[in-house]
Design a protein around this motif. Structure first.
Motif, PDB file in Angstrom:
ATOM      1  N   MET A  70       0.863  -1.185   0.000  1.00  0.00           N
ATOM      2  CA  MET A  70       0.000   0.000   0.000  1.00  0.00           C
ATOM      3  C   MET A  70       0.895   1.229   0.000  1.00  0.00           C
ATOM      4  SD  MET A  70      -2.692   0.963   2.983  1.00  0.00           S
ATOM      5  CE  MET A  70      -3.099   2.656   3.308  1.00  0.00           C
ATOM      6  N   ARG A  71       0.659   2.123  -0.947  1.00  0.00           N
ATOM      7  CA  ARG A  71       1.416   3.375  -1.018  1.00  0.00           C
ATOM      8  C   ARG A  71       0.462   4.502  -1.348  1.00  0.00           C
ATOM      9  NH1 ARG A  71       7.022   2.096  -4.144  1.00  0.00           N
ATOM     10  NH2 ARG A  71       7.983   1.186  -2.319  1.00  0.00           N
ATOM     11  N   ASN A  72       0.644   5.625  -0.656  1.00  0.00           N
ATOM     12  CA  ASN A  72      -0.132   6.831  -0.933  1.00  0.00           C
ATOM     13  C   ASN A  72       0.759   8.038  -0.774  1.00  0.00           C
ATOM     14  OD1 ASN A  72      -2.919   6.342  -1.622  1.00  0.00           O
ATOM     15  ND2 ASN A  72      -3.128   5.456   0.417  1.00  0.00           N
ATOM     16  N   ARG A  73       0.437   9.064  -1.531  1.00  0.00           N
ATOM     17  CA  ARG A  73       1.096  10.363  -1.391  1.00  0.00           C
ATOM     18  C   ARG A  73       0.000  11.396  -1.177  1.00  0.00           C
ATOM     19  NH1 ARG A  73       4.608  11.865  -6.144  1.00  0.00           N
ATOM     20  NH2 ARG A  73       5.317  13.427  -4.672  1.00  0.00           N
ATOM     21  N   TYR A  74       0.063  12.052  -0.035  1.00  0.00           N
ATOM     22  CA  TYR A  74      -0.890  13.108   0.287  1.00  0.00           C
ATOM     23  C   TYR A  74      -0.134  14.411   0.488  1.00  0.00           C
ATOM     24  CZ  TYR A  74      -4.362   9.470   1.097  1.00  0.00           C
ATOM     25  OH  TYR A  74      -5.211   8.415   0.950  1.00  0.00           O
ATOM     26  N   ARG A  75      -0.759  15.495   0.111  1.00  0.00           N
ATOM     27  CA  ARG A  75      -0.177  16.812   0.319  1.00  0.00           C
ATOM     28  C   ARG A  75      -1.125  17.618   1.190  1.00  0.00           C
ATOM     29  NH1 ARG A  75       1.537  20.705  -4.621  1.00  0.00           N
ATOM     30  NH2 ARG A  75      -0.640  21.361  -4.530  1.00  0.00           N
ATOM     31  N   TRP A  76      -0.599  18.088   2.313  1.00  0.00           N
ATOM     32  CA  TRP A  76      -1.341  18.936   3.234  1.00  0.00           C
ATOM     33  C   TRP A  76      -0.929  20.381   2.994  1.00  0.00           C
ATOM     34  CZ3 TRP A  76      -4.909  17.034   6.694  1.00  0.00           C
ATOM     35  CH2 TRP A  76      -4.901  15.652   6.910  1.00  0.00           C
ATOM     36  N   GLY A  77      -1.887  21.266   2.918  1.00  0.00           N
ATOM     37  CA  GLY A  77      -1.611  22.685   2.768  1.00  0.00           C
ATOM     38  C   GLY A  77      -2.246  23.462   3.917  1.00  0.00           C
ATOM     39  N   ARG A  78      -1.531  24.448   4.395  1.00  0.00           N
ATOM     40  CA  ARG A  78      -2.043  25.261   5.504  1.00  0.00           C
ATOM     41  C   ARG A  78      -2.588  26.565   4.943  1.00  0.00           C
ATOM     42  NH1 ARG A  78       2.012  26.814  10.222  1.00  0.00           N
ATOM     43  NH2 ARG A  78       3.153  27.477   8.390  1.00  0.00           N
ATOM     44  N   LEU A  79      -3.843  26.829   5.251  1.00  0.00           N
ATOM     45  CA  LEU A  79      -4.491  28.080   4.889  1.00  0.00           C
ATOM     46  C   LEU A  79      -4.738  28.846   6.181  1.00  0.00           C
ATOM     47  CD1 LEU A  79      -7.022  26.498   2.383  1.00  0.00           C
ATOM     48  CD2 LEU A  79      -4.820  27.544   1.853  1.00  0.00           C
ATOM     49  N   GLU A  80      -5.239  30.038   6.087  1.00  0.00           N
ATOM     50  CA  GLU A  80      -5.423  30.853   7.286  1.00  0.00           C
ATOM     51  C   GLU A  80      -6.366  30.223   8.305  1.00  0.00           C
ATOM     52  OE1 GLU A  80      -7.073  35.264   8.423  1.00  0.00           O
ATOM     53  OE2 GLU A  80      -5.994  35.001   6.541  1.00  0.00           O
ATOM     54  N   ASP A  81      -7.501  29.708   7.854  1.00  0.00           N
ATOM     55  CA  ASP A  81      -8.516  29.199   8.780  1.00  0.00           C
ATOM     56  C   ASP A  81      -8.895  27.743   8.534  1.00  0.00           C
ATOM     57  OD1 ASP A  81      -9.757  29.618   6.362  1.00  0.00           O
ATOM     58  OD2 ASP A  81     -11.543  30.557   7.213  1.00  0.00           O
ATOM     59  N   ARG A  82      -8.062  27.023   7.786  1.00  0.00           N
ATOM     60  CA  ARG A  82      -8.338  25.617   7.483  1.00  0.00           C
ATOM     61  C   ARG A  82      -7.086  24.950   6.935  1.00  0.00           C
ATOM     62  NH1 ARG A  82     -12.900  26.779   3.046  1.00  0.00           N
ATOM     63  NH2 ARG A  82     -13.378  28.323   4.588  1.00  0.00           N
ATOM     64  N   VAL A  83      -7.164  23.648   6.753  1.00  0.00           N
ATOM     65  CA  VAL A  83      -6.100  22.918   6.066  1.00  0.00           C
ATOM     66  C   VAL A  83      -6.703  22.271   4.832  1.00  0.00           C
ATOM     67  CG1 VAL A  83      -4.666  22.487   8.104  1.00  0.00           C
ATOM     68  CG2 VAL A  83      -6.398  20.817   7.443  1.00  0.00           C
TER      69      VAL A  83
END
Length: 151
Positions: A70-83
């Motif tokens: 099992m392999r996954n690539r996720y990208r998390w981004g930080r916004l001012e009031d949410r992710v």
């Protein structure tokens, strides 16, 4: 009233420290898929500005005992009031969810993710050193739940 910026900062700090995860997939009555089993593995986190890239790798054991990589690539981004959570299947990321704080330890998708006839929703809870990301997928052939634990 929840201080959204404070919640996002606390979550972001915790996301950056993730090294392992577990994953459970289950389906309910009415689901035509056999997406049922569990896995546990490692997460390599890399940072680029306000982005965190999760490279997940594990062995997934289906309910019939068969083991698959099992392999996954996720990208998390930080916004001012949410992710923002994106799946990096290929070169271009696919937006899954923007998650906004609803409590000091919980976030929920701002809008569901639509993929064909399927609807994806998500809740994220974090406490102590653990993060839980719980997805629900519903559609004509799907009634599934994906439960991640990150630490």
């Amino acid at each position: 009233m929840v201080d959204q910026k404070k919640v996002i900062e606390a979550l972001w700090s915790r996301l950056a420290k993730v090294t392992e995860f577990s994953f459970t997939a289950s389906n309910s009555a009415g689901s035509a898929t056999d997406w049922h089993g569990h896995g546990r593995g490692k997460v390599a986190v890399s940072r680029c500005g306000d982005l965190l890239l999760f490279e997940e790798e594990a062995q997934f054991t289906r309910s019939d005992g068969r083991t698959l990589p099992m392999r996954n690539r996720y990208r998390w981004g930080r916004l001012e009031d949410r992710v923002r959570l994106e799946h990096q299947r290929r070169e271009d990321p696919v937006l899954l969810f923007e998650l906004a704080p609803v409590t000091v330890h919980g976030l929920r998708q701002v809008t569901p993710h639509l993929c064909g006839a399927d609807t994806y929703t998500a809740d994220l809870l974090f406490h102590g050193s653990e993060i839980e990301l719980i997805w629900a997928i519903s559609g004509p052939r799907k009634a599934e739940r994906l439960h991640y634990h990150y630490w």
